[in-house]
Design an enzyme around this catalytic site. Structure first.
Site, PDB file in Angstrom:
ATOM      1  N   HIS A 121       0.882  -1.171   0.000  1.00  0.00           N
ATOM      2  CA  HIS A 121       0.000   0.000   0.000  1.00  0.00           C
ATOM      3  C   HIS A 121       0.917   1.217   0.000  1.00  0.00           C
ATOM      4  O   HIS A 121       2.017   1.176   0.574  1.00  0.00           O
ATOM      5  CB  HIS A 121      -0.832   0.101   1.275  1.00  0.00           C
ATOM      6  CG  HIS A 121      -1.748  -1.046   1.556  1.00  0.00           C
ATOM      7  ND1 HIS A 121      -1.335  -2.182   2.201  1.00  0.00           N
ATOM      8  CD2 HIS A 121      -3.066  -1.201   1.332  1.00  0.00           C
ATOM      9  CE1 HIS A 121      -2.362  -2.999   2.339  1.00  0.00           C
ATOM     10  NE2 HIS A 121      -3.431  -2.434   1.819  1.00  0.00           N
ATOM     11  N   ASP A 124       2.352   2.026   3.344  1.00  0.00           N
ATOM     12  CA  ASP A 124       3.299   1.063   3.931  1.00  0.00           C
ATOM     13  C   ASP A 124       4.722   1.502   3.639  1.00  0.00           C
ATOM     14  O   ASP A 124       5.615   1.345   4.470  1.00  0.00           O
ATOM     15  CB  ASP A 124       3.182  -0.338   3.298  1.00  0.00           C
ATOM     16  CG  ASP A 124       1.806  -0.934   3.413  1.00  0.00           C
ATOM     17  OD1 ASP A 124       1.101  -0.599   4.371  1.00  0.00           O
ATOM     18  OD2 ASP A 124       1.452  -1.742   2.530  1.00  0.00           O
ATOM     19  N   HIS A 291     -10.749 -14.360   3.649  1.00  0.00           N
ATOM     20  CA  HIS A 291     -11.940 -13.585   3.288  1.00  0.00           C
ATOM     21  C   HIS A 291     -13.029 -14.530   2.780  1.00  0.00           C
ATOM     22  O   HIS A 291     -14.210 -14.335   3.069  1.00  0.00           O
ATOM     23  CB  HIS A 291     -11.605 -12.562   2.203  1.00  0.00           C
ATOM     24  CG  HIS A 291     -10.623 -11.514   2.640  1.00  0.00           C
ATOM     25  ND1 HIS A 291     -10.213 -10.501   1.811  1.00  0.00           N
ATOM     26  CD2 HIS A 291      -9.977 -11.313   3.808  1.00  0.00           C
ATOM     27  CE1 HIS A 291      -9.358  -9.719   2.445  1.00  0.00           C
ATOM     28  NE2 HIS A 291      -9.188 -10.203   3.669  1.00  0.00           N
ATOM     29  N   ASP A 329      -5.459 -13.970   9.330  1.00  0.00           N
ATOM     30  CA  ASP A 329      -4.348 -13.837   8.370  1.00  0.00           C
ATOM     31  C   ASP A 329      -3.146 -14.714   8.720  1.00  0.00           C
ATOM     32  O   ASP A 329      -1.994 -14.249   8.708  1.00  0.00           O
ATOM     33  CB  ASP A 329      -3.873 -12.370   8.306  1.00  0.00           C
ATOM     34  CG  ASP A 329      -4.785 -11.491   7.456  1.00  0.00           C
ATOM     35  OD1 ASP A 329      -5.507 -12.029   6.605  1.00  0.00           O
ATOM     36  OD2 ASP A 329      -4.755 -10.260   7.662  1.00  0.00           O
TER      37      ASP A 329
HETATM   38  C1  XUL Z   1      -7.332  -6.795   4.373  1.00  0.00           C
HETATM   39  C2  XUL Z   1      -6.581  -7.154   3.153  1.00  0.00           C
HETATM   40  C3  XUL Z   1      -5.776  -6.068   2.527  1.00  0.00           C
HETATM   41  C4  XUL Z   1      -5.727  -6.112   1.043  1.00  0.00           C
HETATM   42  C5  XUL Z   1      -5.000  -4.952   0.416  1.00  0.00           C
HETATM   43  O1  XUL Z   1      -8.046  -7.819   4.934  1.00  0.00           O
HETATM   44  O2  XUL Z   1      -6.587  -8.283   2.739  1.00  0.00           O
HETATM   45  O3  XUL Z   1      -4.502  -6.088   3.050  1.00  0.00           O
HETATM   46  O4  XUL Z   1      -5.124  -7.282   0.592  1.00  0.00           O
HETATM   47  O5  XUL Z   1      -5.539  -3.727   0.780  1.00  0.00           O
HETATM   48 CO    CO Z   2      -5.595  -9.215   1.136  1.00  0.00          CO
END
Ligand code: XUL
Ligand code: CO
Length: 458
Positions: A121, A124, A291, A329
């Site tokens: 990002h 970052d 997700h 994650d």
């Molecule tokens: C958040 C996520 C993010 C995206 C990029 O859950 O997965 O890090 O991958 O913005």
């Molecule tokens: Co992601």
């Protein structure tokens, strides 16, 4: 090597010394493939970059990518305590010079690991300044160093993105905020992030709708918010054309977190949104395992749903925890899962622009720098093993044969005629009146197929 690109700043006179002498991981050598019998925790047992599978090298199939946010910015904070990770680059005091040191250390990590890609990002890689102008200058300064590190190492940018969710200006969302200025700021941020991504030869650009959703429908105009989100994406597509950015755009589904409901909730919702707003030719899906499970799907489901529509672009590889219902994650270690992912990927022709991007973080308790190596090695080995198993399943052909057989009634006779569009309700009524009853159904053989898959696993 490092000092060539570093400037000592007046605020930080010691920096030059720091950069010149410090390696982030002095005790760690380049990670090598040692084969399945190796017991070395800092070696690959399955990931052998040059090994050919189905006519393509493992490196080329898997296109591993390290994420900047978790790996180089994460400190392990959770809702009950701050991060306690020991990270050599966290001598940082938030300056651009520190960000440059971090960038160089990041490349030391990725190079030693042997991953060919990374992803970031905007916020970052460089600190946000007091103004948008300052933030953009900060980005330029760090991007220059990232470019030099890319040239030095050959590591490439899988995709870039803009963080449109952390700053408090995005408290109500970015593109979907009720505050039009938030939309405008987000647009400016995406513009710059696209420019940086292009400058660094990024192969893609991702939109994950951090706060693009709602907490409460009483205060939400859903239609207007969706229209605005689509407008932002169209502006990005137009700007990419204008500057000649030819990388792949991705949208990354997630059903919730931080909002109660995110608009890009799963593959099906994303496909509907993209098609409703004429964006389907411009974006593909970047699917993330945890997700998918938060959305009540398996990753295999999401990959099949996207792949069957020609929309499978890239994957964010991680996993959730069976007992925790949030986006943990974690690094993927389950070979059953990676086999499913690789079967789906191979089924749809493999990656073109995407890759296996480790959007994953070590646990708060794993606070030493070496844990980052263990985590990535485990993820890469799990995917490499999954790739080999998936290729063996495909080479054997038994699963494909049984699937083909299950649909045999569609290959000729009435099935083939229906598929060819030769029938109507009336003709099918005539057919059934004559035939009386359907041909006998056969078992779905689920358990036998599960056993069949296990045959390749153990
Ligand atoms: C958040 C996520 C993010 C995206 C990029 O859950 O997965 O890090 O991958 O913005
Ligand atoms: Co992601």
């Amino acid at each position: 090597m490092r000092d060539a690109t570093c400037r000592r700043s007046p605020e930080n006179p010691t920096l030059f010394f720091k950069k010149k002498t410090m390696a982030a991981f002095p005790e760690i050598e380049k990670i090598h493939y040692e084969g399945p019998d190796s017991t070395n925790p800092l070696a690959f047992r399955h990931y052998n970059a040059e090994e050919m599978v189905e006519g393509r090298s493992m490196q080329d199939h898997l296109r591993f990518s390290v994420v900047y946010w978790h790996t180089f910015r994460g400190a392990g904070a959770d809702p009950f305590g701050p991060g306690c990770a020991e990270r050599p680059w966290m001598l940082a005091d938030g300056t651009v010079d520190d960000a440059i040191v971090r960038a160089q250390m990041a490349f030391e990590f990725i190079e030693k690991l042997g991953a060919p890609y990374y992803a970031f990002h905007d916020r970052d890689i460089a600190p946000e300044g007091d103004t948008l102008r300052q933030s953009n200058q900060n980005l330029d300064a760090v991007a220059k160093v990232l470019g030099e590190e890319q040239d030095r190492t050959g590591i490439k940018l899988l995709w870039g993105t803009a963080n449109l969710f952390s700053n408090k200006r995005y408290v109500h969302g970015a593109a979907t905020s009720p505050n039009a200025d938030a939309f405008a700021f987000a647009a400016a941020q995406v513009k710059k992030a696209l420019e940086i991504t292009q400058q660094l030869g990024g192969e893609g650009y991702t939109f994950w709708g951090g706060r693009e959703g709602y907490q409460n429908l009483w205060n939400t105009d859903m239609k207007r918010e969706l229209d605005h989100l689509a407008q932002l994406l169209h502006m990005a597509v137009d700007y990419a054309k204008e500057i000649g950015f030819t990388g792949q755009f991705y949208i990354e589904p997630k059903p919730m977190e931080p909002t109660k409901h995110q608009y890009d909730s799963d593959t099906a919702a994303c496909l509907n949104f993209l098609r409703a707003y004429g964006l389907e030719d411009h974006l593909k899906l970047n699917l993330e395992t945890n997700h998918a499970t938060l959305a009540g799907h398996t990753m295999m489901h999401e990959m099949d749903a996207a792949g069957s529509q020609g929309m499978l672009g890239s994957i964010d590889a991680n996993t959730g925890d069976e007992l925790l219902g949030w986006d943990t994650d974690q690094f993927p270690t389950n070979v059953y899962l990676t086999t499913q992912c690789m079967l789906m990927l191979l089924k749809y022709g493999g990656f073109k622009t995407g890759g296996v991007n480790f959007d994953a973080k070590v646990r708060r308790e794993s606070f030493e720098p070496v844990d980052l190596f263990h985590a990535h090695i485990g993820g890469m080995d799990s995917f490499a093993a999954g790739l080999k198993i998936a290729a063996a399943i495909r080479a054997d052909g038994e699963l494909a044969r049984l699937l083909q057989e299950r649909y045999a009634s569609w290959d000729n006779g009435i099935g083939a005629e229906i598929e060819a569009g030769k029938h109507t309700f009336a003709s099918l009524e005539t057919y059934m009146l004559e035939k009386g009853e359907i041909a006998a159904n056969v078992s779905g053989r689920q358990e036998m197929l599960e056993n069949l898959i296990n045959r390749y696993l153990y």
